[in-house]
Scaffold this motif. Structure first.
Motif, PDB file in Angstrom:
ATOM      1  N   GLN A 185       0.821  -1.216   0.000  1.00 10.40           N
ATOM      2  CA  GLN A 185       0.000   0.000   0.000  1.00 10.40           C
ATOM      3  C   GLN A 185       0.851   1.261   0.000  1.00 10.40           C
ATOM      4  OE1 GLN A 185      -2.952  -0.610  -0.646  1.00 10.40           O
ATOM      5  NE2 GLN A 185      -3.347  -2.661   0.140  1.00 10.40           N
ATOM      6  N   THR A 189       1.643   3.588  -3.546  1.00 12.16           N
ATOM      7  CA  THR A 189       1.153   4.960  -3.488  1.00 12.16           C
ATOM      8  C   THR A 189       2.277   5.950  -3.781  1.00 12.16           C
ATOM      9  OG1 THR A 189      -0.529   4.350  -1.854  1.00 12.16           O
ATOM     10  CG2 THR A 189       0.026   6.678  -2.024  1.00 12.16           C
ATOM     11  N   ASP A 192       3.518   5.516  -7.616  1.00  9.71           N
ATOM     12  CA  ASP A 192       2.582   6.107  -8.578  1.00  9.71           C
ATOM     13  C   ASP A 192       2.560   7.620  -8.468  1.00  9.71           C
ATOM     14  OD1 ASP A 192       1.861   3.652  -9.629  1.00  9.71           O
ATOM     15  OD2 ASP A 192       0.042   3.453  -8.410  1.00  9.71           O
ATOM     16  N   GLY A 193       2.565   8.120  -7.235  1.00  9.32           N
ATOM     17  CA  GLY A 193       2.515   9.566  -7.029  1.00  9.32           C
ATOM     18  C   GLY A 193       3.731  10.270  -7.583  1.00  9.32           C
ATOM     19  N   GLN A 213      -5.155   3.430  -0.628  1.00  7.00           N
ATOM     20  CA  GLN A 213      -4.183   4.230  -1.363  1.00  7.00           C
ATOM     21  C   GLN A 213      -4.668   5.661  -1.550  1.00  7.00           C
ATOM     22  OE1 GLN A 213      -3.202   1.788  -4.823  1.00  7.00           O
ATOM     23  NE2 GLN A 213      -2.844   0.057  -3.447  1.00  7.00           N
ATOM     24  N   GLN A 217      -2.633   8.868  -0.469  1.00  8.16           N
ATOM     25  CA  GLN A 217      -2.398   9.934  -1.451  1.00  8.16           C
ATOM     26  C   GLN A 217      -2.710  11.300  -0.838  1.00  8.16           C
ATOM     27  OE1 GLN A 217      -4.976   8.507  -4.536  1.00  8.16           O
ATOM     28  NE2 GLN A 217      -3.612   6.806  -5.034  1.00  8.16           N
ATOM     29  N   HIS A 224      -5.530  12.010  -6.710  1.00  7.59           N
ATOM     30  CA  HIS A 224      -6.063  10.673  -6.951  1.00  7.59           C
ATOM     31  C   HIS A 224      -5.986  10.346  -8.440  1.00  7.59           C
ATOM     32  CE1 HIS A 224      -7.415  10.574  -2.900  1.00  7.59           C
ATOM     33  NE2 HIS A 224      -8.480  11.324  -3.061  1.00  7.59           N
TER      34      HIS A 224
END
Length: 308
Positions: A185, A189, A192-193, A213, A217, A224
């Motif tokens: 998790q 997160t 990707d961020g 997530q 975020q 998102h």
């Protein structure tokens, strides 16, 4: 100015891709390329006991064979512990972390709260332990993040609306294991961020991860992304295909089919095209629409199983 769509494919290099992995990779690629966007490749190898550089290279070769060429490869998770440390510190500074000493058997006991699917809901056992109580344990703790009593709503591209209250449907969740390894998790997160991912396409089994997530975020200051959780694939007899059973991995499929034949069969069974025919990923991208994609489990045709 509109932001360029950024999708990602994030496989775990612990073995050969099976048909479900191929399907998720295909849809992730089709979706972002149909929007003239970019695809990021990331190796989720944070659990180094299960993964290897050899499998990572095989994955890259299989994606090239399929024609699913990525635009950028971001650093593998195994190289990013120091990055995860920084985000762990953010949670610590916000006063949201606490050590958890619960054993696996305690968490899965019949007395613990469970949802209808058997998933346990963490009851907050260790959330308010005193320093004296913590000192009594003779083992290293996992670390959990406190969650709010709040419902998160996922408007999923494939599964529609999914709702989950983090407190009552999940509970405080682990972000770092007792052995110091960061869990899925938090790592996903952050990855990707930092990569600017705007669209996350993956398997339906990970849909329940989205609210957790989304919460992280917000805590980390990331927007998102849009989610699309593709359905599982079933054999013609209704049996679920499994990586553990090595069902139709690419080592087997590449001996029997061309990339275009494999992609055409997947696209037909998923409802993206209306007849089973060989087609390249690039040709298929011009026909892709989330409206065509089935949300329920997809039953494969006999094509892939004929000589198995």
């Amino acid at each position: 100015m509109d932001q360029t769509p950024v999708g990602r494919f994030a496989p775990t290099p612990s073995g050969r891709m099976h048909l479900g992995n191929v399907f998720a990779a295909l849809v992730a690629w089709l979706s972002v390329k149909s929007q003239n966007g970019q695809l990021v490749l990331r190796m989720e190898d944070i659990d180094t006991q299960r993964t290897s550089a050899e499998y990572a290279e095989i994955l890259r070769d299989d994606l090239r064979w399929l024609g699913l060429i990525w635009d950028e490869e971001t650093p593998a998770q195994s190289t990013r512990s120091a990055v995860y440390d920084r985000y762990f510190s953010i949670l610590e500074e916000k006063g949201l972390l606490f050590p958890c000493y619960c054993t696996r058997s305690q968490l899965h006991s019949v007395n613990a709260p469970h949802l209808s699917d058997g998933t346990y809901v963490y009851p907050g056992t260790c959330r308010n332990l005193t320093d004296t109580q913590k000192a009594a344990f003779q083992r290293a703790p996992a670390w959990r993040v406190q969650v709010p009593d709040r419902e998160y709503r996922v408007n999923d591209l494939c599964q529609g609306i999914y709702r989950e209250n983090l407190l009552t449907d999940c509970g405080d969740f682990v972000v770092r294991r007792a052995d110091g390894v960061y869990v899925y998790q938090l790592a996903v997160t952050v990855d990707d961020g930092e990569a600017g991912v705007t669209e996350v396409v993956r398997g339906q089994d990970l849909l329940s991860s989205a609210p957790r997530q989304m919460y992280l975020q917000e805590l980390f200051g990331f927007p998102h992304p849009q989610y699309g959780h593709v359905p599982m694939l079933l054999a013609p007899d209704g049996r679920r295909l499994s990586k553990r059973d090595r069902d139709l991995d690419l080592g087997y499929l590449r001996q029997r089919l061309s990339p275009e034949q494999l992609i055409g069969t997947l696209a037909y069974c998923a409802g993206i095209i209306d007849r089973e025919e060989a087609i390249s990923a690039r040709e298929l991208a011009t026909q892709f629409s989330w409206d065509k994609l089935k949300g329920d489990a997809i039953i494969m045709t006999d094509t892939l199983f004929a000589d198995k």
